[in-house]
Design a protein around this motif. Structure first.
Motif, mmCIF file in Angstrom:
data_model
loop_
_atom_site.group_PDB
_atom_site.id
_atom_site.type_symbol
_atom_site.label_atom_id
_atom_site.label_comp_id
_atom_site.label_asym_id
_atom_site.label_seq_id
_atom_site.Cartn_x
_atom_site.Cartn_y
_atom_site.Cartn_z
ATOM 1 N N GLN A 210 -27.220 -70.246 -17.138
ATOM 2 C CA GLN A 210 -28.423 -69.255 -16.990
ATOM 3 C C GLN A 210 -27.633 -69.495 -14.845
ATOM 4 O OE1 GLN A 210 -32.119 -68.302 -17.019
ATOM 5 N NE2 GLN A 210 -32.100 -66.403 -15.822
ATOM 6 N N MET A 211 -27.383 -68.474 -14.029
ATOM 7 C CA MET A 211 -27.244 -69.331 -12.891
ATOM 8 C C MET A 211 -28.416 -69.409 -12.136
ATOM 9 S SD MET A 211 -23.860 -66.397 -11.315
ATOM 10 C CE MET A 211 -24.713 -65.045 -11.988
ATOM 11 N N GLN A 212 -28.625 -70.159 -11.155
ATOM 12 C CA GLN A 212 -29.327 -70.145 -9.933
ATOM 13 C C GLN A 212 -28.937 -69.664 -9.240
ATOM 14 O OE1 GLN A 212 -30.102 -74.335 -9.880
ATOM 15 N NE2 GLN A 212 -32.281 -74.053 -9.964
ATOM 16 N N LEU A 213 -29.872 -68.275 -8.813
ATOM 17 C CA LEU A 213 -29.910 -68.024 -6.604
ATOM 18 C C LEU A 213 -30.843 -68.341 -6.257
ATOM 19 C CD1 LEU A 213 -28.926 -64.391 -8.877
ATOM 20 C CD2 LEU A 213 -27.280 -66.333 -7.840
ATOM 21 N N VAL A 214 -29.984 -68.463 -4.831
ATOM 22 C CA VAL A 214 -31.098 -68.632 -3.883
ATOM 23 C C VAL A 214 -30.823 -68.070 -2.977
ATOM 24 C CG1 VAL A 214 -32.194 -70.887 -2.298
ATOM 25 C CG2 VAL A 214 -31.256 -71.269 -4.930
ATOM 26 N N GLU A 215 -31.983 -67.431 -2.329
ATOM 27 C CA GLU A 215 -31.766 -66.486 -0.922
ATOM 28 C C GLU A 215 -32.101 -67.072 -0.042
ATOM 29 O OE1 GLU A 215 -33.814 -63.720 -4.407
ATOM 30 O OE2 GLU A 215 -33.272 -65.569 -3.503
ATOM 31 N N SER A 216 -31.759 -66.804 1.134
ATOM 32 C CA SER A 216 -31.981 -66.759 2.934
ATOM 33 C C SER A 216 -32.167 -65.905 3.285
ATOM 34 C CB SER A 216 -31.299 -68.048 2.875
ATOM 35 O OG SER A 216 -30.636 -68.001 2.807
ATOM 36 N N GLY A 217 -32.373 -66.058 4.707
ATOM 37 C CA GLY A 217 -31.828 -65.418 6.065
ATOM 38 C C GLY A 217 -33.214 -63.953 6.025
ATOM 39 N N GLY A 218 -34.489 -64.574 5.393
ATOM 40 C CA GLY A 218 -35.470 -63.370 5.339
ATOM 41 C C GLY A 218 -36.705 -64.144 7.058
ATOM 42 N N CYS B 219 -27.132 -65.186 -0.571
ATOM 43 C CA CYS B 219 -27.561 -64.525 -1.740
ATOM 44 C C CYS B 219 -26.487 -66.192 -2.316
ATOM 45 C CB CYS B 219 -27.629 -64.082 -2.709
ATOM 46 S SG CYS B 219 -27.744 -64.572 -4.415
ATOM 47 N N ALA B 220 -27.050 -67.319 -2.938
ATOM 48 C CA ALA B 220 -26.071 -68.521 -2.768
ATOM 49 C C ALA B 220 -26.298 -68.408 -4.240
ATOM 50 C CB ALA B 220 -25.882 -69.908 -1.786
ATOM 51 N N ALA B 221 -24.721 -68.541 -4.802
ATOM 52 C CA ALA B 221 -25.000 -68.948 -6.448
ATOM 53 C C ALA B 221 -24.661 -70.466 -6.654
ATOM 54 C CB ALA B 221 -24.690 -68.141 -7.671
ATOM 55 N N SER B 222 -24.944 -70.980 -7.913
ATOM 56 C CA SER B 222 -25.278 -72.024 -8.290
ATOM 57 C C SER B 222 -23.507 -71.798 -9.309
ATOM 58 C CB SER B 222 -25.958 -72.923 -9.048
ATOM 59 O OG SER B 222 -26.450 -72.303 -10.625
ATOM 60 N N LYS B 223 -23.433 -71.412 -10.453
ATOM 61 C CA LYS B 223 -22.826 -70.978 -11.356
ATOM 62 C C LYS B 223 -20.865 -70.961 -11.196
ATOM 63 C CE LYS B 223 -23.125 -69.930 -15.524
ATOM 64 N NZ LYS B 223 -23.531 -69.760 -17.436
ATOM 65 N N ARG B 224 -19.643 -71.783 -11.431
ATOM 66 C CA ARG B 224 -18.504 -71.396 -11.125
ATOM 67 C C ARG B 224 -18.242 -70.325 -11.484
ATOM 68 N NH1 ARG B 224 -14.874 -76.731 -12.680
ATOM 69 N NH2 ARG B 224 -13.541 -74.206 -11.710
ATOM 70 N N THR B 225 -18.557 -69.505 -12.666
ATOM 71 C CA THR B 225 -18.396 -68.270 -12.941
ATOM 72 C C THR B 225 -19.296 -67.044 -12.301
ATOM 73 O OG1 THR B 225 -20.227 -68.101 -14.496
ATOM 74 C CG2 THR B 225 -18.001 -68.961 -15.690
ATOM 75 N N TYR B 226 -19.883 -67.140 -10.749
ATOM 76 C CA TYR B 226 -20.274 -66.123 -9.901
ATOM 77 C C TYR B 226 -19.215 -64.857 -9.676
ATOM 78 C CZ TYR B 226 -20.933 -64.206 -5.518
ATOM 79 O OH TYR B 226 -20.838 -63.449 -5.007
ATOM 80 N N SER B 227 -18.497 -65.518 -9.755
ATOM 81 C CA SER B 227 -17.734 -64.210 -9.696
ATOM 82 C C SER B 227 -17.000 -63.620 -10.896
ATOM 83 C CB SER B 227 -15.947 -65.135 -9.280
ATOM 84 O OG SER B 227 -15.230 -65.471 -10.156
ATOM 85 N N ASN B 228 -17.470 -63.637 -11.662
ATOM 86 C CA ASN B 228 -17.258 -62.655 -13.169
ATOM 87 C C ASN B 228 -18.676 -61.491 -12.822
ATOM 88 O OD1 ASN B 228 -15.523 -64.483 -13.460
ATOM 89 N ND2 ASN B 228 -16.571 -65.619 -15.251
ATOM 90 N N TYR B 229 -19.450 -61.914 -12.263
ATOM 91 C CA TYR B 229 -20.652 -61.071 -12.159
ATOM 92 C C TYR B 229 -21.143 -59.914 -11.219
ATOM 93 C CZ TYR B 229 -23.009 -63.944 -15.698
ATOM 94 O OH TYR B 229 -22.803 -65.267 -17.022
ATOM 95 N N ASN B 230 -21.930 -58.714 -11.098
ATOM 96 C CA ASN B 230 -21.958 -57.925 -10.594
ATOM 97 C C ASN B 230 -23.325 -57.934 -9.823
ATOM 98 O OD1 ASN B 230 -19.604 -55.899 -11.470
ATOM 99 N ND2 ASN B 230 -20.744 -55.126 -13.165
ATOM 100 N N MET B 231 -23.628 -58.017 -8.479
ATOM 101 C CA MET B 231 -24.156 -58.818 -7.929
ATOM 102 C C MET B 231 -25.309 -57.458 -6.999
ATOM 103 S SD MET B 231 -24.148 -61.554 -8.160
ATOM 104 C CE MET B 231 -25.713 -62.036 -7.217
ATOM 105 N N THR C 138 -21.133 -66.765 -2.667
ATOM 106 C CA THR C 138 -22.653 -65.862 -1.847
ATOM 107 C C THR C 138 -22.170 -64.508 -1.675
ATOM 108 O OG1 THR C 138 -22.605 -67.781 -0.614
ATOM 109 C CG2 THR C 138 -23.421 -65.633 0.311
ATOM 110 N N VAL C 139 -23.023 -63.618 -2.284
ATOM 111 C CA VAL C 139 -23.515 -62.139 -2.239
ATOM 112 C C VAL C 139 -24.478 -61.902 -0.659
ATOM 113 C CG1 VAL C 139 -25.274 -62.057 -3.270
ATOM 114 C CG2 VAL C 139 -23.285 -60.104 -2.606
ATOM 115 N N TYR C 140 -23.816 -61.267 0.347
ATOM 116 C CA TYR C 140 -24.940 -60.859 1.535
ATOM 117 C C TYR C 140 -25.285 -59.513 1.191
ATOM 118 C CZ TYR C 140 -22.326 -64.990 3.392
ATOM 119 O OH TYR C 140 -21.621 -66.219 3.526
#
Length: 122
Positions: A1-9, A22-34, A78-80
């Motif tokens: 399972q992918m770990q996601l960490v938000e920041s900036g609040g 939102c930073a993702a831990s998994k290399r396959t992050y780019s395969n996912y809609n966010m 990362t997604v923003y």
């Protein structure tokens, strides 16, 4: 399972801006809609917006359309969420989440971050 960490609040005055990351831990992050969601005290989790795996399309809840912008940099896993013209009613804990589908239904998101608090003062 992918770990996601938000920041900036944080705390911002009405009319101000914030950018969440939102930073993702998994290399396959780019395969996912966010997606981005938010939850205010005493309220259900609410869809904010989502972006496709490539970032080529995004869509937003009506309540944030024209004020919030989602972008992603897959090379950085990362997604923003850029939030402009913030209102007190935007106050909530904001979450990012990953899905193999293109959906606003939180039940179809399998990985979630821990959330980051955004407080907008009037």
């Amino acid at each position: 399972q992918m770990q996601l960490v938000e920041s900036g609040g944080g705390l911002v005055q009405a009319g101000g801006s914030l950018t969440l990351s939102c930073a993702a831990s998994k290399r396959t992050y780019s395969n996912y809609n966010m997606g981005w969601f938010r939850q205010a005290p005493g309220k259900e989790r609410e869809f904010v917006g989502a972006t496709s795996w490539s970032g080529s399309w995004t869509y937003y809840a009506d309540s944030v359309k024209g004020r919030f912008t989602i972008s992603r940099v897959n090379a950085k896993n990362t997604v923003y969420l850029r939030m402009n013209s913030l209102k007190p009613e935007d106050t909530a804990v904001y979450y990012c989440a990953a899905s193999s589908g293109y959906t606003r239904n939180p039940n179809e998101y399998g990985s979630w971050g821990q959330g980051t608090q955004v407080t907008v003062s009037s």
